[in-house]
Design a protein around this motif. Structure first.
Motif, PDB file in Angstrom:
ATOM      1  N   HIS A   1       2.748  18.019  -4.833  1.00 53.77           N
ATOM      2  CA  HIS A   1       3.064  18.577  -6.153  1.00 53.77           C
ATOM      3  C   HIS A   1       3.867  19.864  -6.049  1.00 53.77           C
ATOM      4  N   GLU A   2       3.675  20.610  -4.970  1.00 53.07           N
ATOM      5  CA  GLU A   2       4.343  21.903  -4.816  1.00 53.07           C
ATOM      6  C   GLU A   2       5.655  21.819  -4.049  1.00 53.07           C
ATOM      7  N   SER A   3       6.049  20.637  -3.626  1.00 54.90           N
ATOM      8  CA  SER A   3       7.246  20.494  -2.780  1.00 54.90           C
ATOM      9  C   SER A   3       8.525  20.748  -3.573  1.00 54.90           C
ATOM     10  N   ASP A   4       9.502  21.321  -2.890  1.00 54.95           N
ATOM     11  CA  ASP A   4      10.810  21.591  -3.501  1.00 54.95           C
ATOM     12  C   ASP A   4      11.791  20.453  -3.261  1.00 54.95           C
ATOM     13  N   ALA A   5      11.612  19.731  -2.162  1.00 59.76           N
ATOM     14  CA  ALA A   5      12.522  18.639  -1.819  1.00 59.76           C
ATOM     15  C   ALA A   5      11.724  17.475  -1.273  1.00 59.76           C
ATOM     16  N   ILE A   6      11.950  16.288  -1.842  1.00 61.15           N
ATOM     17  CA  ILE A   6      11.277  15.073  -1.387  1.00 61.15           C
ATOM     18  C   ILE A   6      12.312  14.164  -0.761  1.00 61.15           C
ATOM     19  N   LEU A   7      12.076  13.782   0.480  1.00 60.81           N
ATOM     20  CA  LEU A   7      12.955  12.868   1.204  1.00 60.81           C
ATOM     21  C   LEU A   7      12.227  11.530   1.255  1.00 60.81           C
ATOM     22  N   SER A   8      12.665  10.595   0.440  1.00 60.30           N
ATOM     23  CA  SER A   8      11.903   9.373   0.224  1.00 60.30           C
ATOM     24  C   SER A   8      12.387   8.220   1.088  1.00 60.30           C
ATOM     25  N   CYS A   9      11.475   7.730   1.924  1.00 62.63           N
ATOM     26  CA  CYS A   9      11.744   6.567   2.762  1.00 62.63           C
ATOM     27  C   CYS A   9      10.987   5.340   2.249  1.00 62.63           C
ATOM     28  N   THR A  10      10.429   5.433   1.059  1.00 57.41           N
ATOM     29  CA  THR A  10       9.615   4.353   0.527  1.00 57.41           C
ATOM     30  C   THR A  10      10.385   3.519  -0.491  1.00 57.41           C
ATOM     31  N   LYS A  11      10.071   2.239  -0.534  1.00 57.93           N
ATOM     32  CA  LYS A  11      10.665   1.347  -1.530  1.00 57.93           C
ATOM     33  C   LYS A  11       9.658   1.002  -2.622  1.00 57.93           C
ATOM     34  N   LYS A  12       8.494   1.621  -2.566  1.00 58.73           N
ATOM     35  CA  LYS A  12       7.448   1.320  -3.538  1.00 58.73           C
ATOM     36  C   LYS A  12       7.107   2.587  -4.317  1.00 58.73           C
ATOM     37  N   GLN A  13       5.851   2.728  -4.633  1.00 57.11           N
ATOM     38  CA  GLN A  13       5.279   3.948  -5.201  1.00 57.11           C
ATOM     39  C   GLN A  13       5.928   4.395  -6.508  1.00 57.11           C
ATOM     40  N   LYS A  14       5.724   3.614  -7.570  1.00 57.60           N
ATOM     41  CA  LYS A  14       6.209   4.018  -8.886  1.00 57.60           C
ATOM     42  C   LYS A  14       5.557   5.320  -9.344  1.00 57.60           C
ATOM     43  N   SER A  15       4.331   5.560  -8.880  1.00 58.20           N
ATOM     44  CA  SER A  15       3.594   6.748  -9.315  1.00 58.20           C
ATOM     45  C   SER A  15       4.239   8.042  -8.844  1.00 58.20           C
ATOM     46  N   ILE A  16       5.142   7.937  -7.871  1.00 57.21           N
ATOM     47  CA  ILE A  16       5.786   9.139  -7.338  1.00 57.21           C
ATOM     48  C   ILE A  16       6.590   9.865  -8.414  1.00 57.21           C
ATOM     49  N   VAL A  17       7.055   9.129  -9.417  1.00 56.70           N
ATOM     50  CA  VAL A  17       7.897   9.708 -10.463  1.00 56.70           C
ATOM     51  C   VAL A  17       7.188  10.853 -11.171  1.00 56.70           C
ATOM     52  N   TYR A  18       5.912  10.710 -11.427  1.00 51.34           N
ATOM     53  CA  TYR A  18       5.185  11.708 -12.192  1.00 51.34           C
ATOM     54  C   TYR A  18       4.492  12.740 -11.305  1.00 51.34           C
ATOM     55  N   ALA A  19       4.578  12.563  -9.989  1.00 51.24           N
ATOM     56  CA  ALA A  19       3.944  13.512  -9.075  1.00 51.24           C
ATOM     57  C   ALA A  19       4.890  14.624  -8.635  1.00 51.24           C
ATOM     58  N   VAL A  20       6.182  14.456  -8.900  1.00 46.09           N
ATOM     59  CA  VAL A  20       7.190  15.437  -8.485  1.00 46.09           C
ATOM     60  C   VAL A  20       7.264  16.556  -9.529  1.00 46.09           C
ATOM     61  N   LYS A  21       7.319  17.792  -9.067  1.00 45.15           N
ATOM     62  CA  LYS A  21       7.371  18.913 -10.016  1.00 45.15           C
ATOM     63  C   LYS A  21       8.760  19.047 -10.634  1.00 45.15           C
ATOM     64  N   ASP A  22       8.844  19.737 -11.750  1.00 42.87           N
ATOM     65  CA  ASP A  22      10.125  19.998 -12.405  1.00 42.87           C
ATOM     66  C   ASP A  22      11.032  20.801 -11.473  1.00 42.87           C
ATOM     67  N   ASN A  23      12.344  20.509 -11.565  1.00 46.90           N
ATOM     68  CA  ASN A  23      13.373  21.226 -10.811  1.00 46.90           C
ATOM     69  C   ASN A  23      13.246  21.044  -9.297  1.00 46.90           C
ATOM     70  N   ALA A  24      12.587  19.971  -8.880  1.00 47.82           N
ATOM     71  CA  ALA A  24      12.582  19.612  -7.465  1.00 47.82           C
ATOM     72  C   ALA A  24      13.773  18.700  -7.180  1.00 47.82           C
ATOM     73  N   PHE A  25      14.092  18.562  -5.909  1.00 44.49           N
ATOM     74  CA  PHE A  25      15.181  17.679  -5.481  1.00 44.49           C
ATOM     75  C   PHE A  25      14.567  16.431  -4.856  1.00 44.49           C
ATOM     76  N   PHE A  26      14.988  15.261  -5.327  1.00 44.15           N
ATOM     77  CA  PHE A  26      14.464  13.986  -4.829  1.00 44.15           C
ATOM     78  C   PHE A  26      15.617  13.180  -4.226  1.00 44.15           C
ATOM     79  N   LEU A  27      15.513  12.867  -2.933  1.00 46.40           N
ATOM     80  CA  LEU A  27      16.545  12.106  -2.233  1.00 46.40           C
ATOM     81  C   LEU A  27      15.996  10.731  -1.855  1.00 46.40           C
ATOM     82  N   ASP A  28      16.585   9.694  -2.415  1.00 45.64           N
ATOM     83  CA  ASP A  28      16.214   8.320  -2.069  1.00 45.64           C
ATOM     84  C   ASP A  28      17.058   7.858  -0.893  1.00 45.64           C
ATOM     85  N   LEU A  29      16.408   7.426   0.179  1.00 43.24           N
ATOM     86  CA  LEU A  29      17.121   7.011   1.393  1.00 43.24           C
ATOM     87  C   LEU A  29      17.064   5.501   1.619  1.00 43.24           C
ATOM     88  N   THR A  30      16.545   4.749   0.653  1.00 36.81           N
ATOM     89  CA  THR A  30      16.329   3.314   0.860  1.00 36.81           C
ATOM     90  C   THR A  30      17.105   2.415  -0.092  1.00 36.81           C
TER      91      THR A  30
END
Length: 310
Positions: free
Chosen positions: A195-224
């Motif tokens: 929840h406190e992360s500033d940058a998420i580097l995502s290697c997952t193709k699943k996990q819909k719940s991740i959308v609501y776990a990311v804090k505002d103004n974070a950076f989300f990078l999808d690698l898949t």
């Protein structure tokens, strides 16, 4: 190596936005559409032009019609001809659906994986944050080990969310011994570290719940290539900055991610070996750094993504 040489080895397979954009004799636009389709397939199914990145093969149909057997066969012939003339790699927005076994197909994700840390740091910098102070979290998947091998040394806060914690104990010990970095291993996106992360580097193709776990103004990078997940972010979390690739600068030239990956494939044997599943990610990354490759911008679904200070 002569810079013109690798560029001639790259082909971009493109498609029309509309069939009405075809390049045909004027009379061909005054005949029934069925006859026009037959004429195009038989006489001029594709056009070739030189581009800044190599050679473009423009199929004379739109993306929807490409999936018909006749147009797939013509695309196969075009790629085989390009290979016979010296092409060694292809790029296309439909790379996942092009005929296999003719040329390697660049989609940009292997190159983005190697520079995910640098790209995330650049994003935080443009958002007004210090990259060295950022909290980076990896969402586990098959790409995570290569990603960990290629993280830049200035990362000071790192965690991974995984359901296979035993696999990452060696990485935690290695980071601690070599960099004094403590890798936190978490089992849930509900963990406060995530929840406190500033940058998420995502290697997952699943996990819909991740959308609501990311804090505002974070950076989300999808690698898949998880376009469904990116769409969920766009629809539900506009305050999260998302990307699925980078623009790259090499010396004085900037390339979109797919073209950069194809160019790297042509000029860097270590990256070519990694691309083909034979070499290590770390060696490929080191070789590309020596050649001057570095992220310079961001993309989402092949469009440039501007990142502003938050």
């Amino acid at each position: 190596m002569d810079k013109a040489t690798p560029q001639k080895q790259i082909i971009a397979v493109t498609f029309l936005r509309h069939k009405g954009d075809r390049t045909l004799p004027k009379w061909a636009f005054h005949i029934p559409k069925k006859w026009q389709e037959i004429y195009t397939l038989r006489c001029c199914p594709f056009l070739e032009t030189e581009t800044d990145y190599g050679m473009e093969i423009r199929m004379q149909t739109d993306k929807e019609s490409y999936f018909s057997p006749a147009w797939r066969e013509q695309t196969k012939k075009a790629m085989e001809q390009a290979k016979d003339r010296g092409a060694i790699i292809a790029v296309s927005s439909l790379s996942a659906d092009l005929p296999k076994g003719i040329l390697p197909l660049a989609n940009g994700r292997k190159l983005a994986l190697l520079f995910a840390g640098e790209g995330a740091g650049l994003a935080l910098s443009r958002m007004g944050k210090e990259k060295e102070e950022g909290r980076y979290v990896i969402a586990d998947g098959s790409l995570a080990p290569d990603l960990l091998d290629c993280l830049p040394p200035w990362v000071n806060h790192l965690a991974i969310v995984t359901d296979r914690p035993a696999c990452y104990i060696p990485y935690r010990e290695k980071f601690l011994a070599e960099q004094g970095l403590s890798l936190e291993i978490c089992s849930s996106f509900g963990n406060a570290v995530f929840h406190e992360s500033d940058a998420i580097l995502s290697c997952t193709k699943k996990q819909k719940s991740i959308v609501y776990a990311v804090k505002d103004n974070a950076f989300f990078l999808d690698l898949t290539g998880n376009t469904a997940l990116l769409s969920r972010f766009a629809d539900n979390r506009e305050t999260v900055v998302t990307a699925d690739g980078f623009f790259f600068r090499q010396e004085k030239t900037e390339y979109p991610c797919m073209e950069a990956e194809a160019f790297a494939f042509c000029i860097c044997p270590a990256f070519r070996s990694f691309f083909q599943g034979k070499g290590s990610a770390k060696e490929a990354k080191e070789a590309l750094l020596a050649l001057g490759f570095a992220p310079s911008g961001f993309s989402v679904k092949e469009h440039r993504r501007k990142i502003w200070k938050s």
